[in-house]
Design a protein around this motif. Structure first.
Motif, PDB file in Angstrom:
ATOM      1  N   ASP A   1       0.859  -1.185   0.000  1.00 37.34           N
ATOM      2  CA  ASP A   1       0.000   0.000   0.000  1.00 37.34           C
ATOM      3  C   ASP A   1       0.896   1.237   0.000  1.00 37.34           C
TER       4      ASP A   1
ATOM      5  N   VAL B   1       1.056   5.077   0.556  1.00 42.41           N
ATOM      6  CA  VAL B   1       0.240   6.040   1.298  1.00 42.41           C
ATOM      7  C   VAL B   1       0.933   7.400   1.314  1.00 42.41           C
TER       8      VAL B   1
ATOM      9  N   SER C   1       1.567  10.675   3.233  1.00 44.66           N
ATOM     10  CA  SER C   1       1.497  11.187   4.600  1.00 44.66           C
ATOM     11  C   SER C   1       1.941  12.647   4.565  1.00 44.66           C
TER      12      SER C   1
END
Length: 298
Positions: free
Chosen positions: A148, A150, A152
């Motif tokens: 995954d 991601v 941030s």
């Protein structure tokens, strides 16, 4: 004396008659025009004969109604706000990638994952192509089953990795090929992983083996290993494949399980657990037909 008097009367009569004829001739042309009324400064009535001024939106002196200024103002504000947001996300130096964080690894290192991911440091965080990063990781590191990617905010890309787990080991040339539950060969190691059964594929030369091929047989064996109950998997030493529908699980203490093909794995696992509870001292268990299991030996 009578002559002149008569002439004057006639002249007067003729003059009167001429005056009357002129009046009648003037009257026959129609009534006389009335003067145009002038427009009073305090009156809104336009003068006759002059077209009123146009006040519609297409007229030369169209004016914006006070009620229409609000939506126009909001439209301008929204446009400016959108432009500012786009500049902050893509044009400014505030939201750019400066860090890569890796989690979920057990065998792989964070440095290996970061190198394979090739995250574009310095690029706007909003423009990072997560799908491209995922594809690079799955292609370059076969041990990774899924990842995954991601964002941030404001500066970090997180990579949450799930590694493949070996279900069987295929020994070849003094090394061990790790195969997961889907039959994927994903790594070759020097030392056998503890608690993982060996895979033995017997080349019987049968037409069925030639039809399915070695890779298909390996997948079926890995499928069986993945379906084994946890308490049985701990005691499994090897999975032996003779053909597509002849797979045997070899346990400790010389116990064996005739599994058959890799189909109906969940039903076979439930039947095996029941057999072990009912006849735990048996040596041979047959769950190839889960509706009609069998045990033998003691």
């Amino acid at each position: 004396m009578a002559g002149p008097t008569t002439a004057r009367r006639g002249a007067a009569k003729n003059g009167k008659s001429k005056s009357s004829g002129t009046a009648r001739s003037s009257g026959s042309a129609g009534p006389a025009r009335r003067p145009k009324p002038s427009r009073s400064p305090s009156s809104g009535t336009p003068r006759r004969g002059r077209a009123p001024r146009r006040s519609g939106p297409g007229g030369p002196r169209a004016r914006l109604r006070p009620g229409a200024r609000g939506p126009l103002l909001w439209a301008v504000v929204s446009l400016l706000s959108g432009a500012a947001a786009i500049w902050v996300l893509y044009g400014s130096g505030w939201l750019r990638v400066t860090r890569v964080e890796v989690s979920g690894t057990t065998v792989l290192t964070a440095a290996q994952v970061s190198e394979a991911a090739r995250v574009p440091l310095g690029d706007p965080l909003a423009s990072v192509d997560a799908d491209a990063i995922e594809e690079r990781l799955l292609t370059r590191l076969k041990r990774i089953e899924s990842v995954d990617v991601v964002r941030s905010w404001p500066h970090t890309i997180g990579l949450k990795v799930t590694e493949r787990r070996p279900k069987v080991l295929l020994e070849k040339g003094g090394k061990f090929i790790e195969i997961d539950g889907s039959g994927v060969r994903f790594a070759t190691v020097d030392q056998a992983v503890a608690g993982v059964p060996r895979l033995v594929v017997e080349d019987s030369g049968s037409p069925g083996n030639r039809r399915f091929g070695v890779e298909r047989l390996e997948r079926e064996a890995a499928r069986v290993a993945a379906d084994l109950p946890a308490e049985v998997r701990r005691d499994t030493r090897a999975i032996r494949v003779r053909s597509y529908d002849s797979i045997t699980v070899e346990l400790t203490d010389d116990r064996t399980i005739a599994w058959g093909s890799g189909e109906r794995g969940e039903a076979k696992a439930r039947t095996l657990v029941a057999l072990l509870k009912a006849a735990g001292g048996a040596k041979h268990f047959d769950v190839s037909a889960p509706a009609a299991p069998a045990v033998s030996g003691s």
